[in-house]
Enzyme design. Sequence first.
Site, PDB file in Angstrom:
ATOM      1  CB  VAL A  71      -0.940   0.106   1.190  1.00  0.00           C
ATOM      2  CG1 VAL A  71      -1.767   1.207   1.358  1.00  0.00           C
ATOM      3  CG2 VAL A  71      -1.946  -1.185   1.131  1.00  0.00           C
ATOM      4  CB  ALA A 116       4.916   2.647   1.128  1.00  0.00           C
ATOM      5  CE  LYS A 117       4.730  -0.682   8.157  1.00  0.00           C
ATOM      6  NZ  LYS A 117       6.059  -0.335   8.832  1.00  0.00           N
ATOM      7  N   GLY A 118       3.891  -3.028   3.450  1.00  0.00           N
ATOM      8  CA  GLY A 118       3.269  -3.986   2.658  1.00  0.00           C
ATOM      9  C   GLY A 118       3.645  -5.487   3.249  1.00  0.00           C
ATOM     10  CG  ASP A 157       7.367  -3.813   9.628  1.00  0.00           C
ATOM     11  OD1 ASP A 157       7.348  -2.495   9.350  1.00  0.00           O
ATOM     12  OD2 ASP A 157       6.624  -4.266  10.316  1.00  0.00           O
TER      13      ASP A 157
END
Length: 427
Positions: A71, A116-118, A157
């Site tokens: 995202v 962002a992050k995924g 992460d």
Amino acid sequence: MSTQKEPPEQATDEDESPIATARRQLERAAEHLDLSEGMLEQLRHPSKTVEVSVPIHRTDGSVEVFNGYRVQHFEVRGPYKGGMRYHPSVSAEECTALAMLMTWKCAVMDLPFGGAKGGIVVDPSTLDAQETEQLTRRFAEELREVVGPTKDIPAPDMGTDEQTVAWFMDAYSMQEGETVPGIVTGKPTAVGGTHGREEAPGRSVAIVAREALDYYDGSVEGATVAVQGFGAVGANAARLLDSWGASVVAVSDVDGGIYDESGLDIESISADGDEHGQLGAVDAPRQLSNAELLELDVDVLIPAAVGNVLTEENAADVQASIIVEGANGPTTTAADTVFEERNIPVIPDILANAGGVTVSYFEWLQHINRRSWSREEVNDELEAEMLDAWEALQAEVENRDVTWRTAAYIVALSRIGDAMNARGLWP
Ligand code: NAD
């Protein structure tokens, strides 16, 4: 120690999910700024949500397909930046919330990135190393069109580490036909990783705790500190504060904590992670629970383990003079309101643990310049960036009589608003 008084707001929302918190904090900061409804509406939504299927051959010969997400929230200030996590709870909604938080965190630190992050919906403990490598390489391939060193730069992460991003970088590079170290940060130093990345979030927590003590007429020298979570963030913060003369009286891990009112010998205690649960074996005058640690009468309390540990139930019993958030989201909105009423300053996560993304930015710069920095250079630059950010927040706290958290969101949002105004809306 004197702390500043300001009128408390009511806690209006019991929903402590990351997405509710992210949206609530956006609205709260917007009340103080002259941003149009159209600009806010853009910020409430991610620019892009990518959902991919990631098939792998399991070691037993079967094929399994995992869901993956990336995202990208808002890139007005620069390329997207944010972690990729392997965890069963990964979802588009969770990634959206965490991507929004990354947008604010980068803007607080004045880094030229958007959030962002995924991640992949998987329990990484159920995969062997070969399966994890396959999963990562296929994920990199599925995301290849949307990531890139000037587009979107992932980092480790939850459930991922420097090996994961090294595989990601290798897979991306193989398809590009050249080595592209800038595609990820948090890499091993052997392939362009930076010194100081691992300690960076703990270091920024310690720097901010020192500045907060100083601001409220105290001093790091002799200050008493309790740290919940003796992992990457908590142990590094505790060690640095100890080396600056603070007295770290309590630390804990998931199984509980240890307490010595005259100060623990922090250097002799190894961080959690490799040897899980080893704090119980440390010779300390008193063992205590995590709940007791949060209520110790100390100058600085650092929750550095997990989210939502300071709640409506225990906020009234917290006796610390200052709270510095090492973990992401350790304070619920209701607890925040109690701390405001009780005049206990809470230095927010998006400033305090932002050393991680800041040193990731340094890693990215080292890739662009093709020159690696010494550990000393990294630490000096981090110190300078943290002090700049601290001063920006301090100005808002003093000028607008708001909490440190609201000040952080105001700083972030005003920088994003300025960039939106300067660029305009295309077409
Ligand atoms: P870690 O796994 O290295 O350490 C976590 C520590 O918390 C361990 O000591 C663990 O035993 C303890 N713990 C786990 N669950 C607990 C519980 N329910 N109660 C009390 N203690 C518990 O993790 P970390 O990298 O230090 O991250 C800690 C927090 O900081 C997380 O919220 C993370 O999102 C945030 N953070 C980490 C980084 C980073 O780069 N490491 C950067 C920014 C924010």
